[in-house]
Every structure is written in structure tokens, then in C-alpha cells.
Scaffold this active site. Structure first.
Site, PDB file in Angstrom:
ATOM      1  N   GLN A   1      50.955  54.770  37.542  1.00 17.64           N
ATOM      2  CA  GLN A   1      49.979  54.022  38.322  1.00 17.64           C
ATOM      3  C   GLN A   1      50.216  54.184  39.820  1.00 17.64           C
ATOM      4  O   GLN A   1      49.267  54.158  40.603  1.00 17.64           O
ATOM      5  CB  GLN A   1      50.009  52.546  37.925  1.00 17.64           C
TER       6      GLN A   1
ATOM      7  N   HIS B   1      48.176  56.847  41.771  1.00 15.01           N
ATOM      8  CA  HIS B   1      46.774  56.641  42.115  1.00 15.01           C
ATOM      9  C   HIS B   1      46.563  56.542  43.615  1.00 15.01           C
ATOM     10  O   HIS B   1      45.595  57.076  44.155  1.00 15.01           O
ATOM     11  CB  HIS B   1      46.259  55.346  41.475  1.00 15.01           C
TER      12      HIS B   1
ATOM     13  N   GLU C   1      46.405  43.609  36.470  1.00 19.39           N
ATOM     14  CA  GLU C   1      45.327  44.441  35.937  1.00 19.39           C
ATOM     15  C   GLU C   1      45.783  45.064  34.609  1.00 19.39           C
ATOM     16  O   GLU C   1      45.109  44.951  33.584  1.00 19.39           O
ATOM     17  CB  GLU C   1      44.980  45.532  36.943  1.00 19.39           C
ATOM     18  N   HIS C   2      46.927  45.731  34.643  1.00 22.40           N
ATOM     19  CA  HIS C   2      47.539  46.314  33.438  1.00 22.40           C
ATOM     20  C   HIS C   2      48.904  45.661  33.236  1.00 22.40           C
ATOM     21  O   HIS C   2      49.720  45.640  34.160  1.00 22.40           O
ATOM     22  CB  HIS C   2      47.768  47.817  33.595  1.00 22.40           C
TER      23      HIS C   2
ATOM     24  N   ASP D   1      43.737  54.404  30.151  1.00 19.97           N
ATOM     25  CA  ASP D   1      42.944  55.064  31.188  1.00 19.97           C
ATOM     26  C   ASP D   1      41.992  56.100  30.607  1.00 19.97           C
ATOM     27  O   ASP D   1      40.943  56.379  31.201  1.00 19.97           O
ATOM     28  CB  ASP D   1      43.865  55.753  32.200  1.00 19.97           C
TER      29      ASP D   1
ATOM     30  N   HIS E   1       9.448  13.248  33.778  1.00 17.71           N
ATOM     31  CA  HIS E   1      10.044  13.922  32.632  1.00 17.71           C
ATOM     32  C   HIS E   1       9.652  13.210  31.339  1.00 17.71           C
ATOM     33  O   HIS E   1       9.301  13.840  30.342  1.00 17.71           O
ATOM     34  CB  HIS E   1      11.572  13.959  32.767  1.00 17.71           C
TER      35      HIS E   1
END
Length: 450
Positions: A279, A282, A348-349, A382, A441
Site C-alpha cells: 500500500q 501507491h 480503509e484496509h 485490489d 392534515h
């Protein structure tokens, strides 16, 4: 609580020692490693300027932004149909096979998620229905910066198609080296999925074009506004999504990628290190975090990071990410403490490398996606797990979900009462209307039986 550079072979991978602490939820969240280089506030004004420019000047603004940010000249950002088909023809057979496998697995999972309509007759003649209705049009964003995320085409398109969306548009940054078109593998993936409306537009301007639409003028075809915008991206993309939210739906404010690994002394250091690096490659701002009660494992992982980072292709990027304030080891008292830290971090992961890993994973409350055991690395998710890799980042997994079929569906309620069914409840409606000082109403019910 102490933050320090731990001894070991990879000193830049810092240590936060939470052992023996008793922190509140707020204090625990504040102690989590986070990037300090970018924030929504730091780019909001620039993103707002881009959105205003696209909204007010349309294609002229898009052309200027393509020149400024991507170094390409374009009259219209629409990718020609022949460029899509040529990209697929030129695609490596091995890459095509991998994309097709990823598509098949993602489609199986996405179709299984689609909920059934619910019909309930709560009293005789009183029928309620919840219908799941797809949005009419979506704009899907696929990044094209440091990495060519062709897999993100799949992750965006497949759930939209499974939901039944009829109009799908896709945008990805234009690339100077490819004649001002998005990367050819991204184009090939779009063609493989049958997406014909593809644009070479990057960053915040793509989000603005989807949200506001761009009017057609002269011989430039309009870009119709969408109902939902999805897809990952950098801080500019995430900020643009935040600014247009409310005008359109969004999946989540997905920013720079992150991984947390909860591991005990049974974990294999080389696997943990490899996954942290996967990761980190990235982006220099990517976050890689190890959470463990084992000082010995932490030291072994640092040693592996030193070895493996030296031989990885994107060494400089990886080492920058691992040495940043958003990465490091968090030492905890035990696995229970580690679970609390995981929930505060809301990764996230999140990988689980512990004894009884499935049971530990079942106790996690906050994560975008959880990867269990030695043979479920994040990189599987992924590409080919069948799950979706467009996930909430920066702690937003505490309240947001990853991209799925539900992103593209709306729950619509249908109420169908007979005269007898309305009569049965009419006096209750009248009484509640009077209690709220809304007599009209009640009158709307009474008039039906007068």
C-alpha cells in the site's frame, strides 16, 4: 503514551507506544497516526475555484485545466469510440484475462448484494412496499496519477451495472504520452465492460463536470449532469466530492490509501512487511500501520521493511510513505486493546494476522474492508477477491461504507391503503394532527368520509 523512533533496521518507521494507557475514545482517535501534509481545508479554496470555473465556463475551463494540470491540448474531452476499441484490441492477452477474471468475480458478489423489494400488509387493505430503484445516471472517476488504476474501472462500473443504472459515464485524467487520452489500459477496461461514454478529465474538474454538467456549444456535445459521483482520488478529488455532496450523491470521501495490520506473535513478519509495502507504493502520503502487542514482532517487521523496501521498484515512494507521520507501529497491551485501537483508527484496509483470526475479525466494528489471515492480502482485494476496493479512508470508515450496489440504489416507499384501512386509522391521524397544530392534515382524512 509515547511517540518515538524505535530501534531496528528501519528507523523511519516510528513507534507509538500505547501500552499501559487508558484513553477515552476521543483521545485514542487523536493519538492515531495521520498525514499532516494535506487536508480538505488546505485545498478547499482552490477546488472551489475549479468548480466555479467549470460551472460557469464549461468546456473552455476544462480545456484550460487540462493544459495547466495535464499538459495536453483538447477541444473536447470525450474519448472517441475507435480509441476505446483500439485500446482493447492492443491489450495484452494476459492483462485482458486478468481483467475478465476480476470482472467476473466482482459481478458475482455485486449481483448477490442486490436487495429484494419488500411488500408488507400490516393490516387488511393496508399495503406498504419498499422498492429498490437504481439512480438514472452516474459519473465514475478513475485516478491516473502515480498508478494506472484500471482495476478501479471494474470497481466502479460493475456494481453500477448490477444495480441497473442505465447511463454510465467515466472520467480519467488525460495523459500527454497517450495523445491526451486516458491510459489505454483504463480505456480497454471500459470497453470490456461496455462503457462507451468516457472522458479525459482529471481531478476536481471531473467531479465538477459530472455534478453540474457542461452545456453543449458549437459542435461540442454536452456532458449531462449525473445523480451520483463515485471513485477514489487524491485530496483534490475528495474535496470536490465533499463540495458537491448534496447536489449529487457520492460514495465516500476516499483519499490516499491506507492499511492497518493487527498482528500478534504468531504473525509472519515477512508477510506483514510485504503488505505494508504494497500500500505504501501507491503514494508518498499512503499510510501503513502495524498494531501489535508484540515488541518482538514489531522489531522483526521493521527489519523486513528495511530488506524489502530496498528491492521494491518504487523504493523512494515506499520509504517516504513508511517514514511519514501517517505510518508506524502502535504498541498495545493485548489483542483486546488492539481491537479498540483498530476501531479508533477505522482503517480503509485492515488485515488480521493473529491467532483465531476469524474470531478477531468478527469483533471489529470500524473498517472499510477486513482481510483475514495469511492468504487474504489487501492486494487480493485490489484486484481479484470479488470485493470492492473503493473504500472510505482517513477514519471515515467509522460511519461510511465502501462502494457497492447500494451506492447506486434508492429505497422508495409505496403506500397503498383501501378505504376501510384508512378509516380504521383515521381518528389516530386526526388526533396527531391536532396535537401538532396541523388541522389540515386531519381534514385531508376526514374529507374522504364526509
Amino acid at each position: 503514551m509515547t511517540a518515538q523512533t524505535a530501534p531496528g533496521s528501519f528507523d523511519a518507521f516510528r513507534t507509538i507506544d500505547l501500552r499501559g494507557t487508558h484513553l477515552s475514545t476521543a483521545e485514542l482517535r487523536a493519538a492515531m497516526p495521520r498525514s499532516t501534509t494535506s487536508s480538505f481545508e488546505s485545498v478547499a479554496s482552490r477546488v472551489e475555484d475549479i468548480i466555479v470555473a467549470v460551472r460557469s465556463r464549461g468546456f473552455d475551463a476544462l480545456s484550460e485545466l487540462a493544459q495547466r494540470f495535464d499538459g495536453v491540448e483538447q477541444f473536447h474531452p470525450r474519448v472517441p469510440a475507435e480509441a476505446l476499441s483500439e485500446a482493447l484490441r492492443a491489450l495484452s492477452p494476459d492483462v485482458r484475462a486478468a481483467l475478465e477474471e476480476s470482472i467476473d468475480r466482482a459481478r458475482v458478489f455485486a449481483l448477490a448484494q442486490k436487495p429484494q423489494d419488500v411488500v408488507v400488509e400490516i393490516r387488511p387493505g393496508a399495503a406498504l412496499t419498499q422498492r429498490w430503484v437504481p439512480v438514472g445516471r452516474v459519473g465514475l472517476y478513475v485516478p491516473g496519477g502515480l498508478a494506472v488504476l484500471a482495476s478501479s474501472v471494474i470497481m466502479n462500473v460493475v456494481p453500477a451495472q448490477a444495480a441497473g443504472v442505465q447511463s454510465i459515464a467515466l472520467a480519467s485524467p488525460p495523459q500527454k504520452e497517450f495523445g491526451g487520452l486516458p491510459h489505454p489500459v483504463i480505456l480497454a477496461a471500459a470497453e470490456l465492460l461496455g462503457v462507451k461514454e468516457v472522458y479525459g478529465i482529471g481531478g476536481a474538474q471531473a467531479i465538477a463536470a459530472f455534478a453540474h454538467g457542461v452545456s453543449g456549444e458549437e459542435d461540442r456535445t454536452a456532458i449531462e449532469p449525473v445523480d451520483v459521483v463515485t471513485g477514489p482520488g487524491n485530496i483534490y478529488v475528495a474535496t470536490a466530492k465533499r463540495l458537491v455532496k448534496g447536489m449529487v450523491g457520492i460514495d465516500a470521501e476516499a483519499g490516499t490509501t491506507e492499511i492497518a495490520v493487527l498482528a500478534d506473535g504468531t504473525a509472519q513478519p515477512r508477510l506483514v512487511a510485504a503488505d505494508l509495502i504494497s500500500q505504501a507504493e501507491h503514494d508518498p502520503n499512503a499510510a501503513s500501520v502495524l498494531i501489535t502487542p508484540s515488541v518482538e514482532l514489531a522489531a522483526a517487521v521493521r527489519a523486513e521493511l528495511s530488506i524489502q523496501a530496498k528491492s521494491t521498484r518504487h523504493r523512494e515512494r515506499v520509504e517516504t510513505a513508511l517514514g511519514g507521520p501517517q505510518s508506524g507501529t502502535i504498541l498495545v497491551d493485548n489483542i483486546d486493546h488492539g481491537i479498540a485501537v483498530c476501531d479508533a483508527y477505522a482503517a480503509e484496509h485492515l488485515e488480521i494476522h493473529t491467532d483465531q483470526a476469524p474470531a478477531v475479525a468478527a469483533r471489529i466494528k470500524n473498517a472499510g474492508a477486513i482481510f483475514v489471515g495469511d492468504y487474504s492480502p489487501v492486494s487480493l482485494g485490489d484486484y481479484c477477491a470479488g470485493s470492492n476496493h473503493v473504500l472510505p479512508t482517513a477514519g471515515t470508515a467509522a460511519f461510511a461504507s465502501g462502494l457497492s450496489v447500494f451506492t447506486f440504489l434508492r429505497a422508495m416507499q409505496v403506500i397503498d391503503y383501501s378505504a376501510d384501512a384508512l378509516r380504521e386509522v383515521s381518528e389516530h391521524v386526526v388526533q396527531l394532527a391536532q396535537a401538532e397544530d396541523l388541522p389540515g392534515h386531519g381534514d385531508a382524512v376526514r374529507v374522504r368520509f364526509s
